[in-house]
Design a protein around this motif. Structure first.
Motif, PDB file in Angstrom:
ATOM      1  N   GLU A 119      -8.432  -0.877   0.471  1.00 24.95           N
ATOM      2  CA  GLU A 119      -7.216  -1.683   0.487  1.00 24.95           C
ATOM      3  C   GLU A 119      -7.527  -3.164   0.645  1.00 24.95           C
ATOM      4  O   GLU A 119      -6.809  -4.006   0.110  1.00 24.95           O
ATOM      5  CB  GLU A 119      -6.303  -1.201   1.621  1.00 24.95           C
ATOM      6  N   ALA A 120      -8.594  -3.469   1.392  1.00 18.69           N
ATOM      7  CA  ALA A 120      -8.947  -4.879   1.602  1.00 18.69           C
ATOM      8  C   ALA A 120      -9.185  -5.591   0.270  1.00 18.69           C
ATOM      9  O   ALA A 120      -8.618  -6.652   0.039  1.00 18.69           O
ATOM     10  CB  ALA A 120     -10.152  -5.005   2.526  1.00 18.69           C
ATOM     11  N   PRO A 121     -10.000  -5.019  -0.637  1.00 23.39           N
ATOM     12  CA  PRO A 121     -10.122  -5.699  -1.927  1.00 23.39           C
ATOM     13  C   PRO A 121      -8.833  -5.631  -2.746  1.00 23.39           C
ATOM     14  O   PRO A 121      -8.531  -6.559  -3.485  1.00 23.39           O
ATOM     15  CB  PRO A 121     -11.255  -4.948  -2.637  1.00 23.39           C
ATOM     16  N   ALA A 122      -8.053  -4.569  -2.584  1.00 21.15           N
ATOM     17  CA  ALA A 122      -6.840  -4.428  -3.396  1.00 21.15           C
ATOM     18  C   ALA A 122      -5.830  -5.523  -3.103  1.00 21.15           C
ATOM     19  O   ALA A 122      -5.086  -5.933  -3.980  1.00 21.15           O
ATOM     20  CB  ALA A 122      -6.210  -3.050  -3.163  1.00 21.15           C
ATOM     21  N   ILE A 123      -5.797  -6.002  -1.843  1.00 22.27           N
ATOM     22  CA  ILE A 123      -4.804  -7.027  -1.514  1.00 22.27           C
ATOM     23  C   ILE A 123      -5.347  -8.425  -1.789  1.00 22.27           C
ATOM     24  O   ILE A 123      -4.603  -9.383  -1.855  1.00 22.27           O
ATOM     25  CB  ILE A 123      -4.327  -6.895  -0.036  1.00 22.27           C
ATOM     26  N   SER A 124      -6.672  -8.535  -1.957  1.00 22.57           N
ATOM     27  CA  SER A 124      -7.261  -9.865  -2.143  1.00 22.57           C
ATOM     28  C   SER A 124      -7.493 -10.213  -3.608  1.00 22.57           C
ATOM     29  O   SER A 124      -7.598 -11.373  -3.942  1.00 22.57           O
ATOM     30  CB  SER A 124      -8.593  -9.963  -1.402  1.00 22.57           C
ATOM     31  N   ALA A 125      -7.611  -9.196  -4.461  1.00 18.42           N
ATOM     32  CA  ALA A 125      -8.049  -9.511  -5.812  1.00 18.42           C
ATOM     33  C   ALA A 125      -7.673  -8.420  -6.797  1.00 18.42           C
ATOM     34  O   ALA A 125      -7.550  -7.262  -6.429  1.00 18.42           O
ATOM     35  CB  ALA A 125      -9.563  -9.704  -5.819  1.00 18.42           C
ATOM     36  N   PRO A 126      -7.501  -8.799  -8.060  1.00 20.33           N
ATOM     37  CA  PRO A 126      -7.268  -7.781  -9.090  1.00 20.33           C
ATOM     38  C   PRO A 126      -8.525  -6.952  -9.312  1.00 20.33           C
ATOM     39  O   PRO A 126      -9.616  -7.384  -8.959  1.00 20.33           O
ATOM     40  CB  PRO A 126      -6.942  -8.607 -10.331  1.00 20.33           C
TER      41      PRO A 126
ATOM     42  N   PHE B 209     -16.687  -6.342   4.036  1.00 23.53           N
ATOM     43  CA  PHE B 209     -17.614  -5.710   3.097  1.00 23.53           C
ATOM     44  C   PHE B 209     -19.017  -5.817   3.685  1.00 23.53           C
ATOM     45  O   PHE B 209     -19.547  -6.914   3.824  1.00 23.53           O
ATOM     46  CB  PHE B 209     -17.527  -6.379   1.732  1.00 23.53           C
TER      47      PHE B 209
ATOM     48  N   ARG C  80     -10.834  -6.477 -11.428  1.00 23.56           N
ATOM     49  CA  ARG C  80     -11.452  -6.938 -12.652  1.00 23.56           C
ATOM     50  C   ARG C  80     -12.744  -6.185 -12.925  1.00 23.56           C
ATOM     51  O   ARG C  80     -13.053  -5.794 -14.016  1.00 23.56           O
ATOM     52  CB  ARG C  80     -11.726  -8.437 -12.581  1.00 23.56           C
ATOM     53  N   ASP C  81     -13.543  -5.994 -11.903  1.00 22.17           N
ATOM     54  CA  ASP C  81     -14.760  -5.213 -12.069  1.00 22.17           C
ATOM     55  C   ASP C  81     -15.012  -4.506 -10.755  1.00 22.17           C
ATOM     56  O   ASP C  81     -14.333  -4.752  -9.765  1.00 22.17           O
ATOM     57  CB  ASP C  81     -15.952  -6.104 -12.445  1.00 22.17           C
ATOM     58  N   ARG C  82     -15.999  -3.632 -10.757  1.00 18.82           N
ATOM     59  CA  ARG C  82     -16.238  -2.846  -9.555  1.00 18.82           C
ATOM     60  C   ARG C  82     -17.582  -3.221  -8.934  1.00 18.82           C
ATOM     61  O   ARG C  82     -18.235  -2.419  -8.294  1.00 18.82           O
ATOM     62  CB  ARG C  82     -16.216  -1.352  -9.917  1.00 18.82           C
TER      63      ARG C  82
ATOM     64  N   PRO D 155      -0.297  -5.201  -4.732  1.00 17.98           N
ATOM     65  CA  PRO D 155      -0.682  -5.895  -3.482  1.00 17.98           C
ATOM     66  C   PRO D 155      -1.265  -7.294  -3.688  1.00 17.98           C
ATOM     67  O   PRO D 155      -0.841  -8.243  -3.031  1.00 17.98           O
ATOM     68  CB  PRO D 155      -1.726  -4.952  -2.877  1.00 17.98           C
ATOM     69  N   HIS D 156      -2.223  -7.425  -4.619  1.00 17.42           N
ATOM     70  CA  HIS D 156      -2.886  -8.732  -4.738  1.00 17.42           C
ATOM     71  C   HIS D 156      -2.004  -9.770  -5.421  1.00 17.42           C
ATOM     72  O   HIS D 156      -2.308 -10.953  -5.397  1.00 17.42           O
ATOM     73  CB  HIS D 156      -4.221  -8.590  -5.460  1.00 17.42           C
TER      74      HIS D 156
ATOM     75  N   GLY E 156     -17.436  -4.137  -3.247  1.00 20.54           N
ATOM     76  CA  GLY E 156     -16.344  -3.523  -2.500  1.00 20.54           C
ATOM     77  C   GLY E 156     -15.746  -2.325  -3.205  1.00 20.54           C
ATOM     78  O   GLY E 156     -14.565  -2.048  -3.070  1.00 20.54           O
TER      79      GLY E 156
ATOM     80  N   PHE F  83       0.830  -1.216   0.000  1.00 18.45           N
ATOM     81  CA  PHE F  83       0.000   0.000   0.000  1.00 18.45           C
ATOM     82  C   PHE F  83       0.861   1.260   0.000  1.00 18.45           C
ATOM     83  O   PHE F  83       0.365   2.344  -0.283  1.00 18.45           O
ATOM     84  CB  PHE F  83      -0.929   0.025   1.210  1.00 18.45           C
TER      85      PHE F  83
ATOM     86  N   PHE G  30      -6.962  -6.260   8.649  1.00 16.74           N
ATOM     87  CA  PHE G  30      -6.976  -4.849   9.013  1.00 16.74           C
ATOM     88  C   PHE G  30      -7.457  -4.650  10.443  1.00 16.74           C
ATOM     89  O   PHE G  30      -8.248  -5.430  10.959  1.00 16.74           O
ATOM     90  CB  PHE G  30      -7.871  -4.075   8.047  1.00 16.74           C
TER      91      PHE G  30
ATOM     92  N   HIS H  84     -21.958  -5.278   2.659  1.00 15.50           N
ATOM     93  CA  HIS H  84     -23.092  -5.756   1.858  1.00 15.50           C
ATOM     94  C   HIS H  84     -22.963  -7.230   1.501  1.00 15.50           C
ATOM     95  O   HIS H  84     -23.839  -7.783   0.846  1.00 15.50           O
ATOM     96  CB  HIS H  84     -23.216  -4.917   0.598  1.00 15.50           C
TER      97      HIS H  84
ATOM     98  N   PHE I  52     -14.477 -13.647  -1.545  1.00 16.02           N
ATOM     99  CA  PHE I  52     -14.235 -12.478  -2.400  1.00 16.02           C
ATOM    100  C   PHE I  52     -12.996 -12.618  -3.291  1.00 16.02           C
ATOM    101  O   PHE I  52     -13.076 -12.539  -4.520  1.00 16.02           O
ATOM    102  CB  PHE I  52     -14.127 -11.224  -1.530  1.00 16.02           C
TER     103      PHE I  52
END
Lengths: 366, 218
Positions: B203-210, A87, B212-214, A72-73, B217, A52, A81, A89, A98
């Protein structure tokens, strides 16, 4: 070759140097804690490992290759964190799945992996709940499961237990350690709570003002702190400033203003300066009504200080005393309450002799 | 308990004032409108029949009551002018909300991600137009959009059009006016929510996955 090698890494925010030319090696399968007061740069270092933040200087090598340009990924690293960042939702299952879904894992494999993760963190039966239908402890488990789902090599934990109450924190510490041992994964935890670091970590790196001031096992950190600052930051300690008066047979005689002349065993490496501090942990100070016998020239030199008990704090497992010495200085002593009846307790106002051996003292520069 | 007993009576007395206010300034005028809706238009003073004269006696009053009719409501249902304009209003409301969201969300998002000291300035820029009267701002738009207005002059000067375009009283002008007037009301609540969003939620989605779509998260 260590799994993770941090080489001269520095990071500034404006004029503030958050991390200052820091180097550190972390071995595979290690439970490492970064400990320090707030603002010491420990979180910034963790965020650089996650990707980050990018270091201004230095290199971060993971398994031998530089990961500066790796997103990062794409790093075999995940992070839990402080506020969990679940998330809101998505259900527990979808939160855990996810990263797997996005990585294009097959549906059946995702289901298997999620079930495995749910079992690992003991969340069976809650898969369909949303984060706001969970307790704090359960949310923490979801965050843990999500960060482990892609089977990272290194898991970064940013103050993972800060939001839990004391009892839950203690049981969760045990579970995290058990989990780390079972998975054989490398855990790097950031915490400002020294007890938490000492309980869980195999090695602790103490940070202050962007620098790593000591890396040691919990025991060495507590019993052989590298500096006065560390001695005071980790646990309680009595400090007496003085001058080295004599050196003989691995023993120093230090003349202090507040506690008279003290005999101290010299550590390796020996101190080079003459102005030093003598440090003694409260639980190593014994109190008695009469002075113990001493053999001045022998190996068991004992430091004796006379004083009056100023106040007594009964804390359950231990009782801590503040003894006012004749010089006016205060010496803290704590004694374990090994018996239910207080035959050994001292009262405020009572004259006592506080004593400790030369081996129990530390001599620190600065 | 005793405290409740002491305060109960004055509290009830105090409630009389707002009740009176509501009856006098809401219920009574509402009654007038109800009566008018059941009346017939007359070119006279007063403009609606029947006229209730409370001094004329009970028989006259009863006759006046008998004259009330539901004709106006019948017209409302039979003539589709009303239902059509009602539906059109709904369509305009929904589409202008969507346009506002499309414009407002990126602005609010950008504002929330600005450095702290720029956020205050950005917020000012959104709020400052409120200091000018709504009417004056809309009149300014009329000036810009009219036959020999600023917009047409620019378009003619750049040879984009050969003759002045009619902008006023068109759908585009209406949407422009609505979007212009209500944009701050879209931006401010979105900004309030987005600025509270923790950075780790990105950041949580950024470290878990590319990325690809929005879909989830953000």
């Amino acid at each position: 070759m260590p799994l993770l090698r941090i080489e001269g890494v520095a990071k500034s925010f404006g004029n503030f140097r958050a991390v200052d030319k820091l180097s550190l090696d972390i071995r595979a399968g290690e439970f490492f804690a970064l400990l320090g007061p707030s603002g010491c740069g420990k979180t910034t270092l963790l965020r650089m490992l996650a990707g980050f933040e990018t270091p201004d200087e230095g290199r971060i090598l993971l398994g031998g290759s530089d990961i500066a340009q790796v997103l990062p990924h794409e790093r075999p690293v995940n992070m839990m964190f402080q506020n969990y960042a679940l998330f809101p939702h998505l259900s527990v299952r979808d939160n855990i799945a996810f990263g797997l879904k996005r990585a294009g894992m097959a549906r059946r494999d995702i289901a298997t992996r999620v079930a495995e993760m749910v079992a690992l963190v003991k969340l069976e039966g809650l898969e369909k709940r949303k984060p706001d239908q969970l307790s704090g402890g359960q949310r923490q488990r979801v965050a843990l499961a999500r960060s482990l789902a892609r089977r990272p090599q290194v898991l970064l934990l940013d103050e993972p237990l800060a939001a839990l109450d004391k009892k839950l924190r203690e049981s969760t510490q045990g579970e995290l350690m058990e989990l780390q041992r079972r998975l054989g994964m490398t855990f790097i935890i950031v915490t400002h709570d020294q007890e938490e670091a000492m309980t869980m970590a195999g090695r602790i790196g103490v940070m202050d003002a962007g620098r790593l001031v000591q890396v040691a096992t919990p025991r060495n950190l507590y019993e052989a702190p590298a500096s006065r600052w560390i001695a005071e930051f980790v646990g309680d300690i009595n400090l007496f400033h003085g001058q080295v008066a004599a050196r003989a047979n691995g023993r120093l005689t230090v003349a202090t203003a507040e506690a008279g002349t003290l005999a101290v065993s010299e550590l390796w490496p020996p101190v080079t300066k003459d102005v030093v501090s003598v440090a003694i942990r409260p639980e190593k100070v014994k109190l008695s009504r009469r002075a113990p016998a001493t053999d001045e020239g022998g190996t068991h030199a004992i430091n004796r200080l006379e004083g009056v008990v100023a106040d007594v704090n009964y804390l359950g497992g231990v009782t801590s005393y503040r003894v006012k010495l004749e010089t006016g200085a205060v010496l803290r002593a704590s004694m374990a309450n090994t018996a239910r009846l207080d035959v050994d307790a001292y009262l405020a106002g009572q004259r006592v002799v506080a004593w400790f051996t030369a081996d129990d003292c530390l001599v620190l520069e600065q | 308990m005793s405290a409740r007993r002491i305060f109960a009576r004055p509290a009830r007395l105090a409630a009389i004032a707002p009740y009176l206010w509501m009856v006098l300034f809401f219920l009574v005028p509402f009654g007038f409108v109800l009566k008018i809706s059941l009346s017939q238009t007359a070119i006279a003073q007063p403009p609606y029949t029947p006229v209730f004269d409370f001094t004329a006696g009970r028989a006259a009053l009863a006759a006046a009551f008998a004259q009330l009719s539901l004709d106006n409501f019948r017209l409302l249902i039979q003539d589709n002018l009303y239902i059509l304009s009602y539906l059109r209003s709904l369509v305009v409301a929904v589409s202008s909300t969507l346009i506002l969201l499309l414009i407002g969300y990126p602005i609010a998002y950008g504002m929330a991600r600005l450095p702290q000291r720029w956020q205050g300035i950005a917020m000012m820029l959104v709020i400052v137009p409120f200091w000018t009267s709504f009417l004056i701002r809309i009149y300014a738009w009329i000036n810009i959009l009219q036959h020999d207005g600023l917009l047409n002059q620019v378009l003619l000067a750049l040879h984009i059009v050969s003759a002045p375009v009619i902008w006023l009283s068109t759908d585009s002008a209406m949407y422009l006016g609505i979007v212009y007037s209500y944009l701050p009301f879209m931006i401010l609540p979105l900004y309030a929510t987005l600025s509270k969003l923790d950075a780790s939620m990105l950041e949580a989605p950024a470290i878990s996955a590319p990325r690809r779509d929005r879909r989830s998260g953000w």
